[in-house]
Scaffold this active site. Sequence first.
Site, PDB file in Angstrom:
ATOM      1  N   HIS A  41       1.005  -1.171  -0.015  1.00 30.83           N
ATOM      2  CA  HIS A  41      -0.416  -0.011   0.287  1.00 30.83           C
ATOM      3  C   HIS A  41       1.122   1.232   0.128  1.00 30.83           C
ATOM      4  O   HIS A  41       1.881   1.652   0.924  1.00 30.83           O
ATOM      5  CB  HIS A  41      -0.841  -0.096   0.895  1.00 30.83           C
ATOM      6  CG  HIS A  41      -1.744   1.350   1.513  1.00 30.83           C
ATOM      7  ND1 HIS A  41      -2.760   1.383   1.008  1.00 30.83           N
ATOM      8  CD2 HIS A  41      -1.743   2.728   1.691  1.00 30.83           C
ATOM      9  CE1 HIS A  41      -3.264   2.420   0.627  1.00 30.83           C
ATOM     10  NE2 HIS A  41      -3.238   2.996   1.686  1.00 30.83           N
ATOM     11  N   ASP A 122     -15.386   1.105   6.120  1.00 32.96           N
ATOM     12  CA  ASP A 122     -14.877   1.985   5.593  1.00 32.96           C
ATOM     13  C   ASP A 122     -15.564   2.466   4.488  1.00 32.96           C
ATOM     14  O   ASP A 122     -15.451   4.264   5.020  1.00 32.96           O
ATOM     15  CB  ASP A 122     -13.109   1.553   5.462  1.00 32.96           C
ATOM     16  CG  ASP A 122     -12.163   2.224   5.319  1.00 32.96           C
ATOM     17  OD1 ASP A 122     -12.237   2.842   5.961  1.00 32.96           O
ATOM     18  OD2 ASP A 122     -11.757   1.931   3.931  1.00 32.96           O
ATOM     19  N   ARG A 129     -16.226  11.398   7.875  1.00 34.19           N
ATOM     20  CA  ARG A 129     -15.511  11.748   8.293  1.00 34.19           C
ATOM     21  C   ARG A 129     -14.367  12.476   7.641  1.00 34.19           C
ATOM     22  O   ARG A 129     -14.354  13.520   7.460  1.00 34.19           O
ATOM     23  CB  ARG A 129     -14.177  10.555   8.085  1.00 34.19           C
ATOM     24  CG  ARG A 129     -13.440   9.389   9.372  1.00 34.19           C
ATOM     25  CD  ARG A 129     -12.896   8.554   8.455  1.00 34.19           C
ATOM     26  NE  ARG A 129     -11.516   8.548   8.684  1.00 34.19           N
ATOM     27  CZ  ARG A 129     -10.764   7.961   8.114  1.00 34.19           C
ATOM     28  NH1 ARG A 129     -10.048   7.039   7.503  1.00 34.19           N
ATOM     29  NH2 ARG A 129      -9.291   9.049   7.447  1.00 34.19           N
ATOM     30  N   SER A 144      -8.498   2.100   8.622  1.00 36.71           N
ATOM     31  CA  SER A 144      -8.864   1.961   7.261  1.00 36.71           C
ATOM     32  C   SER A 144      -8.316   1.243   5.836  1.00 36.71           C
ATOM     33  O   SER A 144      -8.379   0.037   5.303  1.00 36.71           O
ATOM     34  CB  SER A 144      -9.147   3.857   6.293  1.00 36.71           C
ATOM     35  OG  SER A 144     -10.003   3.792   4.902  1.00 36.71           O
ATOM     36  N   LYS A 148      -9.391  -2.721   4.901  1.00 34.33           N
ATOM     37  CA  LYS A 148      -9.560  -4.275   3.903  1.00 34.33           C
ATOM     38  C   LYS A 148      -7.617  -4.828   3.206  1.00 34.33           C
ATOM     39  O   LYS A 148      -8.552  -5.852   2.653  1.00 34.33           O
ATOM     40  CB  LYS A 148      -9.079  -2.474   2.317  1.00 34.33           C
ATOM     41  CG  LYS A 148     -10.296  -1.768   2.608  1.00 34.33           C
ATOM     42  CD  LYS A 148     -10.686  -0.387   1.665  1.00 34.33           C
ATOM     43  CE  LYS A 148     -11.507   0.055   0.569  1.00 34.33           C
ATOM     44  NZ  LYS A 148     -12.643  -0.700   0.906  1.00 34.33           N
TER      45      LYS A 148
END
Length: 404
Positions: A41, A122, A129, A144, A148
């Site tokens: 990520h 999420d 948010r 968050s 995933k």
Amino acid sequence: MLMALYLNDLTNDEISNMTTAMANSGTTLKFRSSAIIVDKHSTGGVGDKVSIPLVPALSAVQEDFIIPMVSGRGLEFTGGTLDKLESIPGYSAFSFDDQQLLAIGNNFGCFIVGSDDLSPADSILYKARDVTATVDNSGLIIASIISKKAAAGIKYLILDLKVGTASFFQSIDEAKTFGKQFVIVAKLMGIECRVLMTRMSAPIGNYIGNSLEILESINCLKGKGPSDLQTLLELIGGNLLEMTHKVSSVNEGRKRMAESLTNGTALEKFKQMLIELKVNEWIADELCYGNTTAILPMAKYEIEIKPLTSGYVNDIDGMTIAKVCNKLGAGRQFSNQEIDPAVGIRLLVKKGDHVEIDTVCMILYHNEIDLNESHLISLQKSIEIVNEIVEPEDILLGVIDCNQ
């Protein structure tokens, strides 16, 4: 609730509990037990197309890996990974249910898609948010991201944590604090994680923009990519190979990644991945082995940008370049806004290069009939020129893992 979490912050156990609940709020992917499930990520950056060549290259290197990359669209200066891939005709990110994803993962080994079924809580919380000014909170950001990854069954994860003027984290100390907490929470979720802190001020690679970054990704898969992009790809892949004990060192892993780019296996894996994801076989073949620019959307107009003075390139302001691309249609300001995949920039210089007053430093590709002159001025000013020789900087700023 979000305001309470934002103002009072969360402990690591609270983040882990929240992440677990979010991951279990929808579909979870359970791939074959013999596979090693890995992923990366990135906290994002200008020109960050690393995932696109990384996934097929790493899959080509290690056949017992499954890389189930569930990515997203962009809501900033340029498109996200899926926006870039959607500039390829026939690629549709959200066309696959969980059973199809399991089949592709188990039988083929990798994919890059979107999914509304993984951690749907999420998505709901993120929208909340956004309108409650609670986006900027480490605990909520970590929950968050990891929710995933946990829902996708990831067991080994690299976080490419960007640090610099064109990133969320401006200082190494800020990034270290976040990275250490990220690694701890990932471990609580049963994910072995390593954080690579990488420099993010100038754009990654030579192209910024959606279809242009696909073009550069394919060049990279042919072993002809820019050195900074290839370095990131090798670092992330090399670390994942070392973490999973497939190689004895990160350097050995880097060599294996580099080999997949030069021997054609990474490019062929990318082509076959597109076909698995329902792209027409002829289009995939032409994109990878034929006339790539004939397949991708290309802009009608181009303008050369030259420096304000001669000297050495000391800095390239990635955020300024990104904002210009955004205004010309490469990104979006709201979630359902259409983007122009052809808009973008090609950089022809890097930090440390010597330029003259008539040197072309970048090319702007656009579809505006009457281009705003202020965009050209901004692009000129984004290149900082000095009289002294400038040394290039290392892209890797530090590593954080679960043993630290």
